[in-house]
Design an enzyme around this catalytic site. Structure first.
Site, PDB file in Angstrom:
ATOM      1  N   CYS A  32      52.161  42.795  42.006  1.00 56.93           N
ATOM      2  CA  CYS A  32      53.232  41.945  41.517  1.00 56.93           C
ATOM      3  C   CYS A  32      52.956  40.520  41.969  1.00 56.93           C
ATOM      4  O   CYS A  32      52.189  40.287  42.899  1.00 56.93           O
ATOM      5  CB  CYS A  32      54.584  42.365  42.101  1.00 56.93           C
ATOM      6  SG  CYS A  32      55.107  43.995  41.596  1.00 56.93           S
ATOM      7  N   GLY A  43      50.682  41.065  37.230  1.00 62.12           N
ATOM      8  CA  GLY A  43      51.589  42.065  36.684  1.00 62.12           C
ATOM      9  C   GLY A  43      51.946  41.723  35.258  1.00 62.12           C
ATOM     10  O   GLY A  43      52.347  40.589  34.982  1.00 62.12           O
ATOM     11  N   ASN A  94      56.828  41.706  46.367  1.00 57.16           N
ATOM     12  CA  ASN A  94      55.440  42.106  46.137  1.00 57.16           C
ATOM     13  C   ASN A  94      55.031  42.998  47.302  1.00 57.16           C
ATOM     14  O   ASN A  94      55.098  42.567  48.450  1.00 57.16           O
ATOM     15  CB  ASN A  94      54.539  40.866  46.061  1.00 57.16           C
ATOM     16  CG  ASN A  94      53.064  41.191  45.885  1.00 57.16           C
ATOM     17  OD1 ASN A  94      52.217  40.356  46.175  1.00 57.16           O
ATOM     18  ND2 ASN A  94      52.728  42.381  45.417  1.00 57.16           N
ATOM     19  N   GLY A  95      54.605  44.239  46.997  1.00 58.86           N
ATOM     20  CA  GLY A  95      54.208  45.178  48.045  1.00 58.86           C
ATOM     21  C   GLY A  95      54.899  46.509  47.848  1.00 58.86           C
ATOM     22  O   GLY A  95      55.686  46.677  46.914  1.00 58.86           O
ATOM     23  N   TYR A 121      39.089  41.425  44.337  1.00 54.63           N
ATOM     24  CA  TYR A 121      39.402  41.628  42.921  1.00 54.63           C
ATOM     25  C   TYR A 121      40.695  40.987  42.427  1.00 54.63           C
ATOM     26  O   TYR A 121      40.711  40.341  41.388  1.00 54.63           O
ATOM     27  CB  TYR A 121      39.436  43.137  42.639  1.00 54.63           C
ATOM     28  CG  TYR A 121      39.961  43.520  41.281  1.00 54.63           C
ATOM     29  CD1 TYR A 121      39.285  43.140  40.120  1.00 54.63           C
ATOM     30  CD2 TYR A 121      41.135  44.257  41.144  1.00 54.63           C
ATOM     31  CE1 TYR A 121      39.763  43.493  38.862  1.00 54.63           C
ATOM     32  CE2 TYR A 121      41.615  44.612  39.891  1.00 54.63           C
ATOM     33  CZ  TYR A 121      40.926  44.232  38.760  1.00 54.63           C
ATOM     34  OH  TYR A 121      41.405  44.576  37.529  1.00 54.63           O
TER      35      TYR A 121
END
Ligand code: SF4
Length: 475
Positions: free
Chosen positions: A10, A36, A110-111, A250
């Site tokens: 996210c 996302g 986020n997470g 990445y």
């Protein structure tokens, strides 16, 4: 169409003190779209009330001038989501917005929380009614139920009870609160745009709106931004910092600074070290676009072998691409990548990519390169073999589906039909990220997890998520 990659997690963005807060947030989310693509949302405050708009789809599809005009105010937070916890539906799209005894509160996350299920079960037993299936909503329930006297104390109370990965942008009617978990799994940066403050997952979002990077929000830090300025509190017990190294390999954009380092620089270093560790004589180095490009440049430079774009990517294939019934073999890869015969024909090729997950796509790409006339195909991967799933906000397949967890190097080489396969070593990976190598999470390469789960959370992870019995190792 699956492209056999780890899925991005996210992206969060927030801005305080800007007359066009929602518009700036829209642009920030645009720059974070790679993190996302399932849903997007913005909450904005005009000082009196918080308004919310969110929907399924890309940022450009979710918002138009009219929707943004309906989000007035000088403060906004926004979110792009790929579902790592909870289903893909608009009820799970963020930001979330609640009204409770502490007033309105909006949140972007986020997470992944590793103890969300236990907390949620306990909250439901106590009468809480959940609107979504995400772990993020647990934080809001804990906040709403907190008996703390102030908003800030209630936030501290809530986030102190959750464990795992959380980089949060939160907002009341008059303040923004940014939180990074004590391990610092996911990035969160602070910037300035004139007098306004910006928080976001990656600095590429600041670049687009002309903001300047100030610093990272530190692991375990809570920043409270009000008209009076910025205050920092650090209420968590000290913890081992475990920043996600895969952000550098990445996820993040190469034009971002993440964890204080240039992603492009780290990624190019990965390629250089890979060339030193896994050299093979060849005529051309060919990246698997787009994510393999930086590492391939580093490899080519170090090995003194020419870099050529022997695979061309079609950028206009959306997530909604439906594979037609077709006799064309490997159609899914062919629609995304096309080989350049004039570069590959009669050549010994080093194919550089950033990871192999299941191996299905890599196998098709090798076949494609051979069909274009390559005499040898050597696969080089700019990270170590991925042998374990992630529980900290990255969507990975079950361990049993990860080719490197279930196959030897020789078997992988045979499966891919490559002349050789070479991975970067863990030591090589950590030396590319610099001197703070101890501060990175490498669980997906080692199977050692830095967050110790509550007793039955380990059982939960084993049974309900990705592992088979006995696979969780706690550092
Ligand atoms: S397990 Fe891998 S993907 Fe997950 S946080 Fe750690 S390094 Fe990142």
């Amino acid at each position: 169409m699956s492209f056999d990659k780890f899925k991005d997690e996210c992206g969060v963005f927030g801005i305080f003190g800007h007359p066009e807060a929602a518009n700036m947030t829209y642009l920030g989310l645009y720059a974070l779209q790679h993190r996302g693509q399932e849903s997007a949302g913005i909450a904005a405050s005009d000082g009196q009330v918080i308004r919310l708009s969110r929907n399924m789809g890309y940022v450009a599809d979710v918002f138009d001038a009219e929707t943004l005009a309906g989000l007035p105010g000088s403060m906004a937070i926004g979110h792009v989501r790929y579902s790592t916890a909870g289903q893909s539906s608009v009820a799970n799209a963020q930001p979330f917005l609640i009204d409770c005894a502490h007033g309105q509160m909006s949140i972007c996350h986020n997470g992944n929380l590793v103890n969300a299920t236990e907390l949620r079960d306990a909250l439901v037993r106590q009468g809480s009614i959940f609107q979504s299936s995400t772990d993020t909503e647990v934080i809001l329930h804990l906040y709403a139920r907190s008996r703390a006297a102030t908003v800030e104390e209630a936030v501290v109370d809530a986030v102190s009870q959750v464990q795992g990965a959380f980089s949060l942008a939160m907002m009341t009617r008059d303040r923004m609160i940014a939180v990074r978990d004590p391990h610092g799994f996911r990035p969160l940066a602070l910037g300035r745009l004139g007098d306004a403050y910006v928080v976001c997952s990656e600095t590429c979002a600041m670049d687009l709106i002309g903001a300047s990077y100030v610093r990272d929000i530190e692991p375990g830090e809570i920043l409270i931004i009000t008209e009076g300025g910025v205050r920092s509190v650090k209420p968590f017990a000290p913890a081992h910092v475990s920043q996600c190294v895969f952000e550098h390999v990445y996820f993040s954009r190469p034009d971002s600074y993440v964890f204080g380092r240039s992603v492009n620089e780290v990624r190019t270093n990965l390629g250089r070290i890979l060339a030193r560790e896994q050299y093979v004589p060849a005529d051309v180095v060919v990246p698997v676009p787009d994510s393999g490009v930086c590492a391939a440049m580093g490899y080519a430079d170090e090995a003194r072998i020419p870099l050529r774009m022997g695979l061309i990517r079609n950028h206009y294939v959306g997530r909604t691409f439906i594979q037609p019934q077709s006799a064309i073999r490997h159609f899914g890869v062919k629609v995304k990548l096309n080989p350049v015969k004039s570069i590959l024909d009669g050549k010994r090729v080093i194919l550089v990519d950033d990871s192999i997950v299941r191996g299905t796509t890599s196998r098709k790409i090798v076949k494609m390169v051979r069909a274009a006339g390559a005499t040898e195909v050597h696969v080089r991967i700019s990270c170590p073999p991925t042998i374990s799933p992630c529980f900290y906000g990255v969507d990975t397949p079950r361990r049993s589906e990860l080719i490197a967890a279930t196959h030897t190097l020789e078997e992988i080489t045979t499966y891919l039909d490559a002349d050789s396969v070479g991975y970067l070593s863990l030591d090589g990976l950590l030396s590319a990220v610099g001197s703070e190598r101890e501060s990175y999470c490498t669980s997906c390469y080692t199977g050692h997890y830095p967050v110790s789960f509550p007793h039955d959370e380990a059982t939960y992870l084993q049974l309900a998520l990705k592992l088979d019995k006995g696979e969780v190792v706690v550092k």
